[in-house]
Design a protein around this motif. Structure first.
Motif, PDB file in Angstrom:
ATOM      1  N   LYS A 121      30.870  21.797  49.522  1.00  0.00           N
ATOM      2  CA  LYS A 121      31.764  22.001  48.381  1.00  0.00           C
ATOM      3  C   LYS A 121      32.927  21.009  48.444  1.00  0.00           C
ATOM      4  CE  LYS A 121      34.693  25.427  46.226  1.00  0.00           C
ATOM      5  NZ  LYS A 121      35.769  26.281  46.739  1.00  0.00           N
ATOM      6  N   GLY A 122      33.466  20.845  49.623  1.00  0.00           N
ATOM      7  CA  GLY A 122      34.551  19.893  49.801  1.00  0.00           C
ATOM      8  C   GLY A 122      34.116  18.477  49.485  1.00  0.00           C
ATOM      9  N   LEU A 123      32.916  18.130  49.958  1.00  0.00           N
ATOM     10  CA  LEU A 123      32.408  16.779  49.728  1.00  0.00           C
ATOM     11  C   LEU A 123      32.263  16.508  48.240  1.00  0.00           C
ATOM     12  CD1 LEU A 123      31.462  14.284  51.324  1.00  0.00           C
ATOM     13  CD2 LEU A 123      29.130  15.131  51.063  1.00  0.00           C
ATOM     14  N   LEU A 124      31.729  17.516  47.517  1.00  0.00           N
ATOM     15  CA  LEU A 124      31.559  17.333  46.069  1.00  0.00           C
ATOM     16  C   LEU A 124      32.910  17.166  45.375  1.00  0.00           C
ATOM     17  CD1 LEU A 124      28.602  19.752  45.244  1.00  0.00           C
ATOM     18  CD2 LEU A 124      28.612  17.257  45.091  1.00  0.00           C
ATOM     19  N   GLN A 125      33.929  17.878  45.879  1.00  0.00           N
ATOM     20  CA  GLN A 125      35.285  17.713  45.323  1.00  0.00           C
ATOM     21  C   GLN A 125      35.786  16.290  45.539  1.00  0.00           C
ATOM     22  OE1 GLN A 125      36.835  21.379  47.391  1.00  0.00           O
ATOM     23  NE2 GLN A 125      38.187  21.410  45.604  1.00  0.00           N
ATOM     24  N   VAL A 126      35.497  15.758  46.732  1.00  0.00           N
ATOM     25  CA  VAL A 126      35.932  14.390  47.024  1.00  0.00           C
ATOM     26  C   VAL A 126      35.201  13.400  46.137  1.00  0.00           C
ATOM     27  CG1 VAL A 126      36.038  12.595  48.795  1.00  0.00           C
ATOM     28  CG2 VAL A 126      36.559  14.969  49.398  1.00  0.00           C
ATOM     29  N   VAL A 127      33.901  13.615  45.971  1.00  0.00           N
ATOM     30  CA  VAL A 127      33.125  12.716  45.117  1.00  0.00           C
ATOM     31  C   VAL A 127      33.653  12.780  43.687  1.00  0.00           C
ATOM     32  CG1 VAL A 127      30.860  12.305  44.084  1.00  0.00           C
ATOM     33  CG2 VAL A 127      31.047  12.746  46.536  1.00  0.00           C
ATOM     34  N   ALA A 128      33.907  14.002  43.203  1.00  0.00           N
ATOM     35  CA  ALA A 128      34.406  14.151  41.833  1.00  0.00           C
ATOM     36  C   ALA A 128      35.742  13.422  41.675  1.00  0.00           C
ATOM     37  CB  ALA A 128      34.551  15.624  41.480  1.00  0.00           C
ATOM     38  N   ALA A 129      36.618  13.561  42.687  1.00  0.00           N
ATOM     39  CA  ALA A 129      37.953  12.957  42.583  1.00  0.00           C
ATOM     40  C   ALA A 129      37.922  11.438  42.698  1.00  0.00           C
ATOM     41  CB  ALA A 129      38.865  13.532  43.674  1.00  0.00           C
ATOM     42  N   THR A 130      36.907  10.904  43.355  1.00  0.00           N
ATOM     43  CA  THR A 130      36.906   9.461  43.636  1.00  0.00           C
ATOM     44  C   THR A 130      35.856   8.690  42.848  1.00  0.00           C
ATOM     45  OG1 THR A 130      35.412   9.874  45.504  1.00  0.00           O
ATOM     46  CG2 THR A 130      37.766   9.751  45.992  1.00  0.00           C
ATOM     47  N   HIS A 131      34.907   9.390  42.238  1.00  0.00           N
ATOM     48  CA  HIS A 131      33.801   8.703  41.566  1.00  0.00           C
ATOM     49  C   HIS A 131      33.741   8.994  40.067  1.00  0.00           C
ATOM     50  CE1 HIS A 131      32.425   8.099  45.657  1.00  0.00           C
ATOM     51  NE2 HIS A 131      31.371   7.433  45.262  1.00  0.00           N
ATOM     52  N   THR A 132      34.621   9.834  39.542  1.00  0.00           N
ATOM     53  CA  THR A 132      34.498  10.209  38.132  1.00  0.00           C
ATOM     54  C   THR A 132      35.854  10.109  37.436  1.00  0.00           C
ATOM     55  OG1 THR A 132      34.938  12.587  38.379  1.00  0.00           O
ATOM     56  CG2 THR A 132      32.692  11.847  38.836  1.00  0.00           C
ATOM     57  N   GLY A 133      35.822  10.276  36.111  1.00  0.00           N
ATOM     58  CA  GLY A 133      37.056  10.158  35.343  1.00  0.00           C
ATOM     59  C   GLY A 133      37.478   8.712  35.150  1.00  0.00           C
ATOM     60  N   VAL A 134      36.587   7.801  35.461  1.00  0.00           N
ATOM     61  CA  VAL A 134      36.832   6.375  35.233  1.00  0.00           C
ATOM     62  C   VAL A 134      35.628   5.807  34.487  1.00  0.00           C
ATOM     63  CG1 VAL A 134      38.330   5.970  37.229  1.00  0.00           C
ATOM     64  CG2 VAL A 134      35.836   5.832  37.497  1.00  0.00           C
ATOM     65  N   THR A 135      35.811   4.639  33.869  1.00  0.00           N
ATOM     66  CA  THR A 135      34.666   4.010  33.213  1.00  0.00           C
ATOM     67  C   THR A 135      33.785   3.348  34.276  1.00  0.00           C
ATOM     68  OG1 THR A 135      35.697   1.843  32.927  1.00  0.00           O
ATOM     69  CG2 THR A 135      36.136   3.495  31.217  1.00  0.00           C
ATOM     70  N   THR A 136      32.559   3.059  33.885  1.00  0.00           N
ATOM     71  CA  THR A 136      31.635   2.387  34.810  1.00  0.00           C
ATOM     72  C   THR A 136      32.213   1.046  35.261  1.00  0.00           C
ATOM     73  OG1 THR A 136      30.494   1.536  32.845  1.00  0.00           O
ATOM     74  CG2 THR A 136      29.552   3.481  33.895  1.00  0.00           C
ATOM     75  N   GLU A 137      32.926   0.364  34.372  1.00  0.00           N
ATOM     76  CA  GLU A 137      33.471  -0.947  34.754  1.00  0.00           C
ATOM     77  C   GLU A 137      34.637  -0.817  35.724  1.00  0.00           C
ATOM     78  OE1 GLU A 137      34.125  -3.248  31.174  1.00  0.00           O
ATOM     79  OE2 GLU A 137      31.970  -3.619  30.999  1.00  0.00           O
ATOM     80  N   GLN A 138      35.483   0.208  35.504  1.00  0.00           N
ATOM     81  CA  GLN A 138      36.577   0.442  36.454  1.00  0.00           C
ATOM     82  C   GLN A 138      36.025   0.797  37.831  1.00  0.00           C
ATOM     83  OE1 GLN A 138      38.457   3.533  34.169  1.00  0.00           O
ATOM     84  NE2 GLN A 138      40.053   2.185  33.355  1.00  0.00           N
ATOM     85  N   PHE A 139      34.989   1.629  37.840  1.00  0.00           N
ATOM     86  CA  PHE A 139      34.424   2.053  39.123  1.00  0.00           C
ATOM     87  C   PHE A 139      33.812   0.860  39.861  1.00  0.00           C
ATOM     88  CE2 PHE A 139      31.133   3.882  41.865  1.00  0.00           C
ATOM     89  CZ  PHE A 139      31.910   4.755  42.603  1.00  0.00           C
ATOM     90  N   SER A 140      33.080   0.052  39.126  1.00  0.00           N
ATOM     91  CA  SER A 140      32.443  -1.116  39.723  1.00  0.00           C
ATOM     92  C   SER A 140      33.499  -2.034  40.358  1.00  0.00           C
ATOM     93  CB  SER A 140      31.656  -1.850  38.634  1.00  0.00           C
ATOM     94  OG  SER A 140      31.171  -3.067  39.113  1.00  0.00           O
ATOM     95  N   LYS A 141      34.608  -2.183  39.677  1.00  0.00           N
ATOM     96  CA  LYS A 141      35.703  -3.020  40.183  1.00  0.00           C
ATOM     97  C   LYS A 141      36.259  -2.433  41.493  1.00  0.00           C
ATOM     98  CE  LYS A 141      39.840  -5.198  38.203  1.00  0.00           C
ATOM     99  NZ  LYS A 141      41.001  -4.326  38.453  1.00  0.00           N
TER     100      LYS A 141
END
Lengths: 331, 331
Positions: A121-141
């Motif tokens: 559960k904690g890991l999924l929270q970390v993934v959500a906080a660090t991998h989402t809420g951004v555009t694909t281009e922002q994430f790639s950068k």
């Protein structure tokens, strides 16, 4: 007759490489001679020999590789987890609440025990906080910046230096023999694509991985964008690997390499096809040059797949025995 | 100097085509000369000219094509629907209950009114009955058999003859110029892949489409198999197209072609990237050689995308005006 053919072969090889006095170089110089290396070169020779019963047309020469533990190192933690932790630290100032909220508090304080206690559960929270809420281009950068700056804790080098030199040679060798090489990894597809073309020579469209849902929307200035949402879409692991292969590639590989039980079904699916098939496993046996782990490991556990490899005569790479070099930077 | 270069160019062209006295043939012979054809060849010239400001490296030359109505005909019904109806008829003996159950009864009795009345729910029932509960290999076999035997009601030819000759030339022309060509269609991915490599020269791994959930399982005799389940996984249409492109290809096309409002977001996404971009639309204006339809059509409705094409100066192919031939079988 044989002499004439030998002469022609020599002339052909000579003209093909375009150099004076050059001999055909070993395409796998970082592999020690032995049964494992021979199983690879024999397979490639069989499926590429015109007129051979095992000949496979180029368009069907599909080769799939797991990534973590197969093409690059996966210790002490999956590198994508290291990226996520680094991203929590890098953006902590914008999230003062993290200083008192688990699992973020644990990451900021490097409290490994508390982090482990937060579980999946904690890991999924970390993934959500660090991998989402951004555009694909922002994430790639963000991924590209991280690969350029982050350092592996043991080797003190960029994580993309931690790729296995023998596997890079294998990828190039297969491509030189008409194979199309794919990554089929449990890792996040958007985490892998930004650097794999440069590091492995594998273009984004040949990278298969786990993914989150992405939404098409109109962003600031009326420009269309793709937003990464906090919802898991596909887990490309275990039985998900043949499913991912079917979805993205649409045909069965004839060659597959993995290193853990998460690759078992990909190897089974590959091996169960008609005609010549190659299934290979990287066994981490070298604590000195890399790491040693298998049946009891939490990361990259290799247990059932090792038994099946033995039962079905798959190729098992003993890293210590079979690899002359592990990393390109070794002296 | 110029003379020497001209001579070298001539020698190179001569040796490359390997024929005596050959001249560079028109790569798009089924396209009439005019602004539309010129917009295509001009774009390709710009992005492939070394040193040009618009030059695009080969690995980024991604071209995506809608399928229904863009590469092949979509009338009188989407060909995949014709496949589904034919499959209901072909397997009706194993389903006596269909003789009294809608929408199957309507299909067996060719009762178009009752079929239409069953609506989307009815269509999903037909898809479930004809596209699921079989392995991916069984389904692929059924598709191949159908393409070999079924005939289009108006043209009385295999459906795969109903591909647009000008678009086949365009695909080949782009590939000859270093483009990688992809299909990005609302159609089912498993319905398209079995025949597209032969018909379009597009391999399965470059076909993006809608999909149902597939499950890895162990079948009879212990062999692993992939079972097609009656659950929709992904709809590659409208805003789903840029999402599908991101998922499968992982980079933005520089060239895209569609024919309906379902392609609007793909065209927007393509056109919104940096550098030179090409967005094209096939406008069905030829009732004599094919069909004529646009803003009011239920199949392949072209309304908003036509307005946007006009506002943004996208290329709109007027089938009647711009295509010398529509189908290869024309006299």
């Amino acid at each position: 007759m044989l002499t004439r053919r030998a002469l022609l072969t020599f002339i052909f090889a000579f003209s093909a490489i375009g150099g004076a006095g050059a001999q055909s170089p070993d395409p796998l110089p970082s592999w020690n001679e032995g049964a494992v290396k021979k199983s690879i070169t024999d397979f490639v020779a069989r499926v590429t020999a015109q007129g051979s019963a095992d000949f496979v047309p180029t368009e069907q020469r599909i080769a799939t590789f797991d990534n973590d533990g197969t093409l690059w190192c996966e210790r002490p933690v999956y590198f994508q987890a290291a990226f996520a932790f680094d991203r929590v630290r890098a953006t902590a100032l914008q999230h003062p609440e993290w200083r008192t909220t688990q699992p973020f508090k644990a990451i900021l304080e490097k409290d490994i025990k508390a982090l482990a206690a937060s579980g999946e559960k904690g890991l999924l929270q970390v993934v959500a906080a660090t991998h989402t809420g951004v555009t694909t281009e922002q994430f790639s950068k963000a991924v590209v910046e991280w690969t350029a700056t982050a350092r592996h804790p043991r080797f003190n080098r960029p994580y993309t230096d931690l790729v296995y030199q023998p596997m890079l040679e294998l990828l190039a060798y297969l491509r030189a023999n008409g194979f199309k090489t794919f990554v089929v990894s449990g890792g996040g597809i958007e985490f892998m694509r930004p650097w794999m073309e440069k590091v492995y020579g594998i273009p984004p469209e040949q990278v298969v991985g786990s993914s989150g849902v992405v939404k098409f929307q109109t962003g600031a200035g009326g420009k269309p964008e793709l937003m990464k949402l906090a919802k898991v879409e596909f887990i490309d692991d275990g039985p998900g690997k043949p499913v991912g292969i079917n979805r993205f590639i649409g045909r069965r590989p004839i060659f597959a390499f993995g290193n853990s039980d998460g690759d078992l079904q990909m190897l089974q699916w590959t091996a169960a096809g008609d005609g010549a098939r190659f299934a290979g496993i990287v066994h981490h046996t070298d604590a000195e040059r890399e790491y040693a782990y298998d049946r009891q490991s939490k990361i990259g556990k290799l247990d059932k797949a090792l038994d099946e490899a033995s039962a079905r005569n798959w190729t098992v790479v003993d890293m210590k025995r079979d690899w002359k070099r592990v990393f390109a930077f070794e002296p």
